[in-house]
Design an enzyme around this catalytic site. Structure first.
Site, PDB file in Angstrom:
ATOM      1  N   CYS A 150     -27.202  -9.698 -16.770  1.00 18.19           N
ATOM      2  CA  CYS A 150     -26.617  -9.413 -18.078  1.00 18.19           C
ATOM      3  C   CYS A 150     -27.578  -9.816 -19.200  1.00 18.19           C
ATOM      4  O   CYS A 150     -28.133 -10.914 -19.203  1.00 18.19           O
ATOM      5  CB  CYS A 150     -25.294 -10.146 -18.237  1.00 18.19           C
ATOM      6  N   CYS A 177     -25.583 -12.864 -21.294  1.00 19.96           N
ATOM      7  CA  CYS A 177     -25.309 -14.164 -20.703  1.00 19.96           C
ATOM      8  C   CYS A 177     -26.195 -14.470 -19.495  1.00 19.96           C
ATOM      9  O   CYS A 177     -26.170 -15.573 -18.969  1.00 19.96           O
ATOM     10  CB  CYS A 177     -23.835 -14.284 -20.316  1.00 19.96           C
ATOM     11  N   GLY A 182       0.793  -1.226   0.000  1.00 20.93           N
ATOM     12  CA  GLY A 182       0.000   0.000   0.000  1.00 20.93           C
ATOM     13  C   GLY A 182       0.820   1.267   0.000  1.00 20.93           C
ATOM     14  O   GLY A 182       0.290   2.345  -0.210  1.00 20.93           O
ATOM     15  N   CYS A 218     -22.426  -7.544 -19.167  1.00 25.95           N
ATOM     16  CA  CYS A 218     -21.211  -7.723 -18.391  1.00 25.95           C
ATOM     17  C   CYS A 218     -20.132  -6.772 -18.893  1.00 25.95           C
ATOM     18  O   CYS A 218     -19.952  -6.621 -20.101  1.00 25.95           O
ATOM     19  CB  CYS A 218     -20.669  -9.142 -18.549  1.00 25.95           C
ATOM     20  N   CYS A 242     -18.252 -12.887 -19.946  1.00 21.67           N
ATOM     21  CA  CYS A 242     -19.556 -12.921 -20.599  1.00 21.67           C
ATOM     22  C   CYS A 242     -19.581 -13.982 -21.706  1.00 21.67           C
ATOM     23  O   CYS A 242     -20.508 -14.790 -21.796  1.00 21.67           O
ATOM     24  CB  CYS A 242     -19.884 -11.550 -21.174  1.00 21.67           C
TER      25      CYS A 242
END
Lengths: 279, 259
Positions: free
Chosen positions: A237, A240, A29, A262, A268
């Site tokens: 979606c 899909c 970080g 997606c 997808c």
């Protein structure tokens, strides 16, 4: 044919970047300054991510590049071609086949393994930047762990919108120490950051590299009475039918028609494949 | 409240700007609940002294002992930076002359007041907001303004907001640099009234730097007069103002316009 050194950058530059990456991995970080090079693409197009990828790639690697989850957008295609030309590495669109994945603003839906490296393109690495313009001051705040200001931002969100409206680049605390900008990924992706792959972040213009080693603890900041929520559009979606992937809203005509699909194109199409095979 | 040690013990604090004197061997005690005024003309070193005491600039010589809650008297100049910064957002407060220097202008009034709370670990939005509403009320800002930015406030309101933002963590020592500077007289009067009642209510100790003798007359228990970096006279406020001994103090007192 190879007029380029492997992966465009010269070996000394790659060493310098690798040193920054190792330092970043050692201090999860923490933003490590590095001598960012000019790349043959404009700032804001992933110069940081490209340099990190260049320093990470080996001739045996398979590269995947995504832009907002998609493999077939300008940014993804041009970076993929760049490495095909300069490093001559294998490329793929299939998440699980890739060893190095450079991404702009998404984490793939498919879980990554400890054999993989995820490289993020970062525009502004400093999570405190919009609240504290001074760089010496923000560095001091990181050094002394003074992160109250980050909550002021979330406070402002709630007072203005009634909820934490920050929906991307949602600040996280890494290993209980550094507050980090996860790059502009949707906050839906935040919980995925505790993963088995190595995550590297490169900011070219701002000359910073930071990193998350595998299984690093990543906590999204929040208030006790307004807990963090990994939100997405309340749809499935259109292509899909997936309920649990992150969706893009796409306008399809001039009369307000819209569909949700997606954002991860590879996920997808693989879902569509599964449905096709089942029929 | 009787204690046998002062809240702040300043011993021969000296600050040089190159070969020029910022302030020179200033010593004084400040007791709990006491308000100390520092007056003098521009360039006399009073703001330098205040910034030295608050740890904003480095001191060349001297000691500044503060009665910390956990460890008693401790030299703040020898503290580590995290420790001193912690002190300056809990037990200390600093009110700037220009509210813009002390406020975050792009953050709402509530966020401004809440910042110090969040800095010391408050993580409950509802509680932070209630505290902010309470404090806005105490400095006479209507609670309906809580989500407005300070840019939408008048000068006097900004100054009151700055005070609320500083006092929300219940500090014991407040540094004020010309808190009424740049405000018109009626607004000044209201602000002084407010400050006086807050100081009394919370039992605050304060060090007020000003060139306005009326401000110290109203607020300060004791007074130091500075000239060219030196303290030329000090004593009880009324005593110094009514019977000035040093030539400069006499000049200062006689320069005040009588309306």
């Amino acid at each position: 044919m190879n007029e380029y050194n492997f992966a465009y950058l010269d070996e000394q530059t790659k060493r310098m970047i690798r040193r920054a990456i190792l330092k970043g991995l050692a201090i999860p970080g923490y933003q490590v300054p590095f001598a960012s090079r000019e790349m043959p693409m404009p700032y804001g197009w992933g110069t940081g991510g490209v340099q990190v990828s260049a320093a990470t790639l080996t001739p045996k690697d398979t590269l995947k590049v995504i832009d907002q989850g998609a493999d077939d957008t300008t940014n993804a295609i041009s970076i993929r071609k760049f490495f095909q030309k300069t490093a001559n590495v294998e490329v793929t669109e299939v998440t699980k086949d890739a060893t190095v994945i450079q991404t702009r603003h998404r984490i793939p839906e498919t879980d990554l393994s400890d054999e993989q490296i995820l490289v993020y393109q970062v525009p502004i690495p400093e999570p405190l930047r919009f609240l504290e313009p001074s760089e010496p001051e923000t560095r001091k705040m990181h050094a002394l762990e003074e992160y109250g200001l980050m909550h002021v931002k979330l406070y402002e969100d709630i007072s203005k919108h009634g909820a934490i409206a920050t929906s991307y680049a949602y600040p996280v605390k890494v290993e209980g120490r550094y507050v980090m900008d996860p790059s502009p990924i949707p906050k839906f992706d935040n919980p995925k950051m505790e993963m088995s792959a190595i995550q590297l972040f490169g900011a070219g213009r701002e000359q910073r590299i930071y990193a998350l080693p595998p299984y690093t603890k990543v906590v999204s900041l929040d208030f006790e009475d307004y807990p963090f929520e990994a939100s997405k559009a309340e749809h499935s979606c259109e292509l899909c039918g997936s309920h649990d992937s992150y969706l893009d809203e796409v306008i399809v005509d001039d009369t307000g028609g819209r569909i949700f699909v997606c954002s991860d194109t590879d996920y997808c199409s693989s879902q569509q494949q599964i449905i096709k095979e089942a029929v | 409240m009787m204690t046998d040690c002062p809240l702040l013990d300043v011993r021969s604090v000296t600050k040089m700007y190159g070969r020029r004197i910022g302030c020179s061997s200033v010593s004084f005690d400040l007791w709990p609940g006491e308000v100390m005024g520092i007056v003098g003309e521009s360039g006399s070193g009073k703001s330098t002294l205040l910034n030295c005491l608050a740890g904003h600039i480095e001191v060349d010589q001297g000691q500044v002992f503060f009665d910390t809650r956990s460890e008693g008297m401790k030299d703040t100049l020898l503290m580590s930076e995290p420790e001193r910064r912690m002190l300056s957002r809990t037990d200390w407060a600093f009110v700037h002359q220009h509210a813009r220097d002390g406020l975050r202008m792009s953050v709402s009034a509530g966020g401004n007041v809440g910042e110090r709370l969040m800095a010391v670990g408050a993580r409950h939005y509802g509680n932070i907001r209630n505290e902010a509403i309470d404090w806005l009320g105490r400095v006479e800002i209507h609670h309906s303004r809580i989500d407005d930015r300070p840019t939408a406030f008048s000068g006097g309101m900004q100054q009151r907001l700055q005070i609320a933002r500083n006092l929300v963590t219940g500090p014991r020592l407040v540094f004020m640099d010309e808190p009424t500077g740049g405000l018109d007289v009626s607004v000044q009067a209201r602000l002084l009234d407010l400050l006086r009642s807050l100081v009394r209510e919370m039992g605050l100790s304060a060090i007020i730097v000003t060139h306005d003798l009326a401000v110290v007359r109203l607020l300060a228990d004791r007074l130091m007069v500075m000239k060219d970096g030196y303290v030329v006279e000090s004593g009880l406020t009324d005593q110094v103002l009514d019977d000035p001994q040093h030539a400069y103090t006499q000049l200062l007192v006689s320069s005040v316009l009588q309306v």
